[in-house]
Design a protein around this motif. Structure first.
Motif, short mmCIF file in Angstrom:
data_model
loop_
_atom_site.label_atom_id
_atom_site.label_comp_id
_atom_site.label_asym_id
_atom_site.label_seq_id
_atom_site.Cartn_x
_atom_site.Cartn_y
_atom_site.Cartn_z
N ASP A 87 -71.34 -24.58 -75.23
CA ASP A 87 -70.44 -25.54 -75.87
C ASP A 87 -70.40 -26.87 -75.14
OD1 ASP A 87 -69.08 -24.71 -73.64
OD2 ASP A 87 -67.20 -24.28 -74.67
N SER A 88 -71.37 -27.10 -74.26
CA SER A 88 -71.45 -28.36 -73.51
C SER A 88 -72.65 -29.17 -73.95
CB SER A 88 -71.58 -28.08 -72.00
OG SER A 88 -70.44 -27.44 -71.52
N LEU A 89 -72.57 -30.47 -73.70
CA LEU A 89 -73.69 -31.36 -73.93
C LEU A 89 -73.93 -32.11 -72.63
CD1 LEU A 89 -75.67 -32.63 -76.02
CD2 LEU A 89 -73.95 -34.41 -76.34
N THR A 94 -80.94 -41.52 -66.54
CA THR A 94 -81.93 -41.72 -65.48
C THR A 94 -81.86 -43.09 -64.84
OG1 THR A 94 -83.59 -42.28 -67.15
CG2 THR A 94 -83.53 -40.01 -66.39
N SER A 95 -81.38 -44.10 -65.55
CA SER A 95 -81.29 -45.42 -64.91
C SER A 95 -80.21 -45.46 -63.84
CB SER A 95 -81.08 -46.51 -65.95
OG SER A 95 -79.89 -46.29 -66.68
N ASN A 96 -79.24 -44.54 -63.89
CA ASN A 96 -78.20 -44.44 -62.85
C ASN A 96 -78.37 -43.17 -62.00
OD1 ASN A 96 -76.63 -46.80 -63.34
ND2 ASN A 96 -75.86 -45.84 -65.19
N ALA A 97 -79.42 -42.39 -62.24
CA ALA A 97 -79.70 -41.16 -61.50
C ALA A 97 -78.52 -40.20 -61.53
CB ALA A 97 -80.12 -41.48 -60.06
N VAL A 98 -77.98 -39.96 -62.75
CA VAL A 98 -76.79 -39.12 -62.92
C VAL A 98 -76.99 -38.19 -64.11
CG1 VAL A 98 -74.32 -39.18 -63.52
CG2 VAL A 98 -75.25 -40.89 -61.98
N ILE A 99 -76.43 -36.98 -64.01
CA ILE A 99 -76.34 -36.08 -65.16
C ILE A 99 -74.87 -35.90 -65.47
CG2 ILE A 99 -76.80 -33.78 -66.05
CD1 ILE A 99 -79.19 -33.67 -64.11
N HIS A 100 -74.50 -36.23 -66.69
CA HIS A 100 -73.09 -36.10 -67.15
C HIS A 100 -72.97 -34.83 -67.96
CE1 HIS A 100 -72.10 -40.36 -66.28
NE2 HIS A 100 -73.36 -40.58 -66.65
N ARG A 101 -71.78 -34.23 -67.93
CA ARG A 101 -71.48 -33.07 -68.78
C ARG A 101 -70.32 -33.42 -69.66
NH1 ARG A 101 -68.49 -27.76 -67.18
NH2 ARG A 101 -68.73 -26.63 -69.11
#
Length: 101
Positions: A87-89, A94-101
């Motif tokens: 149930d997550s996306l 990549t331009s900020n080197a971050v993975i958001h949930r």
């Protein structure tokens, strides 16, 4: 945001379908994640474009940045990818080197 006939995208770069059968779109140059909801229809019908709804679910349209936070306050760079998981996306920025949930 609005109906699919009026909503505008600026370099949509990735698509993902969530468990809720909503299409998520990485609107890369708008620095946002948007969703398109499909209207209910039978197999013999094709809904009109105006019946599809587009709204921003994460990020601020046209505002680049690197801000963690709730969906409407998060800010992304310009290189986005999407990965639905349960149930997550997940959104890779990549331009900020971050993975958001």
């Amino acid at each position: 945001d609005g109906s699919a006939s009026t909503a505008r995208f600026y370099y949509p770069a990735a698509l993902a379908v969530g468990l809720d059968n909503v299409l998520y779109i990485a609107d890369q140059s708008n620095n946002a994640v948007r969703q398109m909801k499909f209207p209910a229809a039978s197999c013999s019908e094709r809904p009109a474009v105006e019946d599809y709804e587009v709204c921003t679910v994460a990020g601020v349209l046209g505002v680049s940045g690197a801000v963690e936070g709730l969906a409407g306050y998060a800010k992304f760079g310009t290189s986005l990818s999407l990965l639905p998981s349960g149930d997550s996306l997940y959104v890779t920025d990549t331009s900020n080197a971050v993975i958001h949930r």
